[in-house]
Write an enzyme that holds these catalytic residues in place. Structure first.
Site, PDB file in Angstrom:
ATOM      1  N   TYR A  69     -80.661 -19.223  40.702  1.00  0.00           N
ATOM      2  CA  TYR A  69     -81.925 -19.670  41.285  1.00  0.00           C
ATOM      3  C   TYR A  69     -82.896 -20.014  40.167  1.00  0.00           C
ATOM      4  CZ  TYR A  69     -86.481 -19.498  43.618  1.00  0.00           C
ATOM      5  OH  TYR A  69     -87.742 -19.807  44.067  1.00  0.00           O
ATOM      6  N   GLU A 105     -88.418 -26.129  43.108  1.00  0.00           N
ATOM      7  CA  GLU A 105     -87.481 -25.035  43.367  1.00  0.00           C
ATOM      8  C   GLU A 105     -86.069 -25.587  43.491  1.00  0.00           C
ATOM      9  OE1 GLU A 105     -87.467 -21.201  46.295  1.00  0.00           O
ATOM     10  OE2 GLU A 105     -87.495 -23.160  47.281  1.00  0.00           O
TER      11      GLU A 105
END
Length: 421
Positions: free
Chosen positions: A144, A232
Site C-alpha cells: 500500500y 493512493e
C-alpha cells in the site's frame, strides 16, 4: 437530548476555505479509475495497458486490441465495493477477469447502462456508463502506498505498508506497526533517499527497491503537478516477472485547485451526485440534502450546524445544510430559495444570518426578491443580526410579505417547528 450529527460529507465545509473571502468551500473532485490512470501515464508511472468503452461492442474490440492473453473488465463508478456489487441485469460483480476474450462483449452488455448496487451506494445503485478493459497481470506481492497532505506537518507525507490489497484502516487497527510515514519538506520536495526508505519499508528487495523508489518519485511529481490532496495506490504491487505496477489508483482534489487545474476539473462526472448539490455548486453555494422538512438558509458552516442543532432541540428536523457564504449576493439568495423549495419535503424555511462581512440588508433584499418572484406559499421565518440589521428589518417590514420575524436563534427554531402544525 443528543446533539445533531452533521453528515460526514458536510465536514470539509467547516475546515477549508477556497480563493476569495470566506467562501467556505472544500468540495472534493473524485476521478474515475481510468481518469486517474490517464494522469499517471502522463507522469511516467507504470500501470497496466487499458482502454475504455461505452458500448459492449467497443469493449469486446478493446479486449482484442490490447494484445494480451488475459483481461480484466471493470465497471467505472465512483463508489467503492464494485467487485462485490450486483447489477440490475442480474450480473454479480463489477470486476471480471477472464482469458476468454470473446466473453467480454457479453459481460460488458450486462454492465453498461445497468445500475450497480454496492455497499457504498444507495439501494437504487449507480448507472454504469463506461467500463475499463485492462491487461490482467499476476501479482506476486501487494503493498500500500499513498501521498497526502498532513495537517500535523502542514506538508505532504508518504504513507505505506507492506500489507496492501486490503483497507488501510484495517491494517491501522490490527497491525499499526506495519504502517510507515515519512514527512516530506514541501519546499525541498521528496529525495531519493526518502523514496528508497519507503521502498525498503514496503519490503521491496534488491533491484526492485530501486524500481519502486523511482515509481514513488514519479507519483510524488504527479501529486504536486496536479495539486492533488491525495494519491493512493492500492495495491502498489510487484509481478512475478519483476515489475513494479500501480494496479489501482485514486487521485483526489478539492476545489482550491480548480483555478490551476481547469482541464482536470472539466472531467468531473456529476452523474452520481445529488442534482441539487450540483446546482448549488453552479451558484457557489454549499448544499447537502437531508431528510427533514425545515429548509435552512444560513451564512457560515458553524452557524449552519448550530441552526440544525437548535431545530432538533425543538423537536424539528432540518431538511438540508445550506451555507451561502460570506460574499453572498441577492441572486445567490434567490438561487438558494429555489434549491430549498425544489425539495418536496420542505414545509417551512428558516433564514438565520449573522451579518459580519455580508450585509443583512443584502440578505433582506434577496429574500424579498425571491418571495415575489417565486410566490412562496410556505412559512418563512427570518432571524437577522449584525451589519445593517436595522435597515434589513425595515426592508422586510415594509415589504408586506408574510415573513415571520424571530428575535434570536432559539425563537426562530421554535417558530419554524410551530409553523408546521
Amino acid at each position: 437530548m443528543a446533539a445533531f450529527r452533521l453528515p460526514q460529507k458536510c465536514l470539509p465545509f467547516l475546515f477549508t476555505r477556497s480563493q476569495g473571502p470566506l467562501q467556505l468551500q472544500a468540495r472534493s473532485l473524485n476521478l474515475h479509475e481510468y481518469q486517474s490512470k490517464d494522469l499517471m501515464l502522463n507522469y511516467g508511472v507504470t500501470i497496466q495497458k487499458f482502454q475504455t468503452a461505452d458500448t459492449p461492442e467497443r469493449a469486446g474490440a478493446a479486449a482484442k486490441e490490447l494484445g494480451v492473453p488475459e483481461v480484466v473488465l471493470k465497471a467505472q463508478i465512483l463508489a467503492g465495493g464494485r467487485g462485490k456489487g450486483r447489477f440490475s441485469s442480474g450480473l454479480v460483480g463489477g470486476v471480471k477477469v477472464t482469458r476468454d476474450l470473446e466473453s467480454i462483449e457479453g459481460l460488458a452488455r450486462d454492465m453498461i447502462n445497468h445500475r450497480l448496487v454496492t455497499k457504498q451506494t444507495n439501494s437504487n445503485g449507480v448507472e454504469v456508463k463506461k467500463v475499463m478493459v485492462a491487461e490482467a497481470l499476476d501479482i506476486a506481492r501487494e503493498t500500500y502506498l499513498a501521498i497526502l497532505m498532513d495537517p500535523a506537518t502542514q506538508g505532504p507525507v508518504l504513507v505505506g505498508s507492506p500489507d496492501g490489497g486490503v483497507d488501510i484502516e484495517e491494517i491501522a487497527e490490527k497491525n499499526p506497526e506495519r504502517i510507515f510515514k515519512i514527512p516530506v519538506d514541501i519546499m525541498k520536495g521528496i529525495t531519493m533517499d526518502q523514496a528508497l526508505l519507503m521502498a525498503k519499508n514496503l519490503e521491496f528487495k534488491d533491484g526492485l527497491r530501486d524500481t519502486a523508489a523511482t515509481q514513488i518519485m514519479k507519483l510524488y511529481d504527479l501529486f504536486c503537478g496536479v495539486d492533488a490532496t491525495q494519491v493512493e495506490i492500492n495495491p502498489f504491487g510487484e509481478t512475478p516477472d519483476g515489475r513494479v505496477v500501480c494496479f489501482d489508483a485514486k487521485v483526489n482534489f478539492d476545489d482550491t485547485a480548480k483555478y490551476r487545474q481547469k482541464e482536470i476539473f472539466s472531467r468531473e462526472d456529476t452523474s452520481e451526485k445529488d442534482e441539487r448539490e450540483v446546482e448549488a455548486t453552479l451558484h457557489n453555494l454549499n448544499y447537502i440534502g437531508m431528510n427533514g422538512n425545515i429548509g435552512c438558509l444560513v451564512n457560515g458552516a458553524g452557524l449552519a450546524m448550530a441552526t440544525m442543532d437548535i431545530i432538533k432541540l425543538h423537536k424539528g428536523e432540518p431538511a438540508n445544510f445550506l451555507d451561502v457564504g460570506g460574499a453572498v449576493n441577492e441572486s445567490q439568495v434567490l438561487s438558494a430559495f429555489k434549491l430549498l423549495t425544489a425539495d418536496p419535503q420542505v414545509r417551512a424555511i428558516l433564514v438565520n444570518v449573522f451579518g459580519g462581512i455580508v450585509s443583512c440588508a443584502t440578505i433582506a433584499s434577496g429574500i424579498i426578491a425571491a418571495c415575489k418572484e417565486m410566490e412562496l406559499h410556505i412559512p418563512l421565518i427570518v432571524r437577522l443580526e449584525g451589519s445593517n440589521v436595522d435597515k434589513a428589518r425595515s426592508l422586510l417590514e415594509d415589504s408586506d410579505l408574510p415573513i415571520i420575524p424571530a428575535k434570536d436563534l432559539s425563537d426562530a427554531a421554535a417558530k419554524a417547528v410551530a409553523s408546521l402544525t
